[in-house]
Scaffold this motif. Sequence first.
Motif: not given
Length: 180
Positions: A38-39, A131-135, A152-153
């Motif tokens: 997710g980086l 990143r969005k796929t991870f989330g 994701f802060n």
Amino acid sequence: MNFVQPIRDQEMIEEIKEFLREDNERNRMMFIFGINTGLRVQDILKLKKRDVTGDHIIMIEMKTGKKKWIQINPTLKRELKHYIRDMQDSDYLFPSRQGKNVPIKRDMAYKVMKKAAKRFGLKDIGTHTMRKTFGYHMYQKTKDITLVQKLFNHSSPSVTFRYIGMDQDMMDAAMNRFGL
């Protein structure tokens, strides 16, 4: 800035991995790394072998300046073991062919994602898709939006829902159930 979507379909993720394997192992590994951590892509590209040899990735995020600890999950650990075995500790994980020990640039990462999107007919795909796929998938597995928000802060759960495309999924599902 274009609005990109997560890759929601697990089978599609596997097909993209296989397509990238045939294309270039570095590109496949970048995709696997992105969807498992997710980086942001700018944080991924600056990593070196020494940053991923333990149980955690410890880094300062470029966008926020905040320190981040990310556990390397078993899937990523297994993939990294083979990928980095012949690298030196100071080698970039995703080296460019341009110059000695320099990482690929963001635009190259974008080209990799666009090539996969074109091959599979995907729309609204870019580097942030990883990143969005991870989330999206972290939320689907845990159903814990607060956890994803913290990873994701983000400032609120509603921001995270919108970011990972869940608000659109919920609206689509509601419309499919609706009828007068």
